[in-house]
Design a protein around this motif. Sequence first.
Motif, short mmCIF file in Angstrom:
data_model
loop_
_atom_site.label_atom_id
_atom_site.label_comp_id
_atom_site.label_asym_id
_atom_site.label_seq_id
_atom_site.Cartn_x
_atom_site.Cartn_y
_atom_site.Cartn_z
N MET A 217 0.99 -0.71 2.47
CA MET A 217 -0.30 -1.06 1.88
C MET A 217 -1.10 -2.02 2.74
SD MET A 217 0.63 -1.17 -2.17
CE MET A 217 2.39 -1.30 -2.19
N GLU A 218 -0.43 -2.69 3.68
CA GLU A 218 -1.12 -3.61 4.57
C GLU A 218 -1.81 -2.89 5.73
OE1 GLU A 218 -1.54 -6.87 4.08
OE2 GLU A 218 -0.52 -6.58 2.16
N ILE A 219 -1.45 -1.66 6.01
CA ILE A 219 -1.98 -0.99 7.20
C ILE A 219 -2.89 0.20 6.88
CG2 ILE A 219 -0.06 -1.72 8.65
CD1 ILE A 219 1.21 1.01 8.31
N VAL A 220 -3.04 0.54 5.61
CA VAL A 220 -3.92 1.66 5.26
C VAL A 220 -5.36 1.16 5.10
CG1 VAL A 220 -2.04 2.92 4.16
CG2 VAL A 220 -3.50 1.41 2.77
N ASP A 221 -6.29 2.10 5.05
CA ASP A 221 -7.70 1.75 4.92
C ASP A 221 -8.06 1.36 3.48
OD1 ASP A 221 -8.29 2.40 7.64
OD2 ASP A 221 -8.25 4.52 7.09
N HIS A 222 -7.39 1.99 2.52
CA HIS A 222 -7.78 1.78 1.13
C HIS A 222 -6.56 1.94 0.24
CE1 HIS A 222 -11.33 1.44 -1.56
NE2 HIS A 222 -10.53 2.01 -2.44
N VAL A 223 -6.47 1.11 -0.81
CA VAL A 223 -5.35 1.19 -1.75
C VAL A 223 -5.89 1.33 -3.16
CG1 VAL A 223 -3.33 0.02 -2.71
CG2 VAL A 223 -3.88 -0.26 -0.28
N TYR A 224 -5.34 2.30 -3.91
CA TYR A 224 -5.61 2.43 -5.34
C TYR A 224 -4.32 2.10 -6.08
CZ TYR A 224 -10.07 4.82 -4.57
OH TYR A 224 -11.37 5.13 -4.20
N ALA A 225 -4.41 1.24 -7.08
CA ALA A 225 -3.25 0.91 -7.91
C ALA A 225 -3.35 1.69 -9.22
CB ALA A 225 -3.21 -0.59 -8.20
N LEU A 226 -2.30 2.45 -9.51
CA LEU A 226 -2.27 3.26 -10.72
C LEU A 226 -1.33 2.62 -11.73
CD1 LEU A 226 -3.41 5.98 -11.80
CD2 LEU A 226 -1.37 7.10 -10.87
N GLU A 227 -1.86 2.28 -12.89
CA GLU A 227 -1.05 1.67 -13.96
C GLU A 227 -1.35 2.37 -15.28
OE1 GLU A 227 -1.63 -2.50 -14.20
OE2 GLU A 227 -1.21 -2.87 -12.09
N ASP A 228 -0.30 2.82 -15.93
CA ASP A 228 -0.43 3.47 -17.24
C ASP A 228 -1.46 4.60 -17.20
OD1 ASP A 228 1.43 1.72 -18.39
OD2 ASP A 228 -0.14 0.20 -18.68
N GLY A 229 -1.46 5.33 -16.11
CA GLY A 229 -2.32 6.51 -16.02
C GLY A 229 -3.76 6.24 -15.66
N ARG A 230 -4.09 5.00 -15.31
CA ARG A 230 -5.47 4.66 -14.95
C ARG A 230 -5.48 3.92 -13.61
NH1 ARG A 230 -5.32 3.46 -20.53
NH2 ARG A 230 -6.81 4.66 -21.78
N ILE A 231 -6.59 4.01 -12.88
CA ILE A 231 -6.75 3.22 -11.69
C ILE A 231 -7.11 1.80 -12.13
CG2 ILE A 231 -8.07 2.86 -9.57
CD1 ILE A 231 -6.29 5.35 -9.50
N ALA A 232 -6.17 0.88 -11.92
CA ALA A 232 -6.33 -0.47 -12.43
C ALA A 232 -6.89 -1.43 -11.40
CB ALA A 232 -4.97 -1.00 -12.92
N GLU A 233 -6.76 -1.05 -10.12
CA GLU A 233 -7.17 -1.97 -9.06
C GLU A 233 -7.39 -1.16 -7.79
OE1 GLU A 233 -5.03 -5.48 -6.41
OE2 GLU A 233 -4.21 -4.94 -8.37
N GLU A 234 -8.28 -1.63 -6.93
CA GLU A 234 -8.46 -0.98 -5.64
C GLU A 234 -8.92 -2.00 -4.61
OE1 GLU A 234 -12.34 1.31 -5.22
OE2 GLU A 234 -11.95 1.50 -7.37
N ARG A 235 -8.60 -1.72 -3.37
CA ARG A 235 -9.12 -2.56 -2.30
C ARG A 235 -9.42 -1.67 -1.08
NH1 ARG A 235 -6.48 -2.90 2.24
NH2 ARG A 235 -4.25 -2.54 2.25
#
Length: 235
Positions: A217-235
């Motif tokens: 996750m430190e080397i990719v361009d973008h991160v989506y966090a999936l929690e309980d079936g929803r996108i809860a966070e992104e950077r």
Amino acid sequence: MTTAERSLIEKPLVRAEGIAKTFGHGAGSVQVLRGASLTIQPQSLVAIRGRSGSGKTTLINILGALDRPTEGKVHFKGTEIGGLTEYRRNKLRRTDIGLIFQSFALVPMMSAFENVEFGLRIAGIAPDFHREYAERALELVGLKGRMKHRPFEMSGGEQQRVAIARAIAHKPSLILSDEPTAELDSKMGLQVMKVFMDLVKYEGLTVVLTTHDAAIMEIVDHVYALEDGRIAEER
């Protein structure tokens, strides 16, 4: 870069809106995704993170036209793929999407070259191009010198790179990979990630992968966090 080329890059390659997925019916039904939305830009390396059971694999399968959402829409290159016929969805996967599985899914008695060439046959690529495309794909993942070796003669990292070569040989726009480093040690995992980074940087591919690995996750361009079936966070 021309205005037309810049416009193509800036336009999302994939846009998922309100994706919900329920398995089963009635009291026994299980809702895995609950309105996940995300946007994937061309020529980017994107990670979807989340705990086991958060819906990562289901989301990847929907983005790759392997499954249909119960609700919501997925647009690929501006086309809503959920409403396509099964024939057109199969054709899309054969021509413009590359899939990489955690288990590598290589044919044991085929060499690295034969595994990649087999993928080209499934994709419907003309036989005259098979050698050129397969050798080029193996070269891109650093395995041209090992293309006569069979899977049992290769390390786990090399097998995963063969799987990547098979996924890119037909020159798709999008690569989808579910936990590509889960079965590898950290050194081999980083080798695989280096391949993905080079494919994005030098070949203009778009790579979307699921992972638990904080280092990735430190080397990719973008991160989506999936929690309980929803996108809860992104950077």
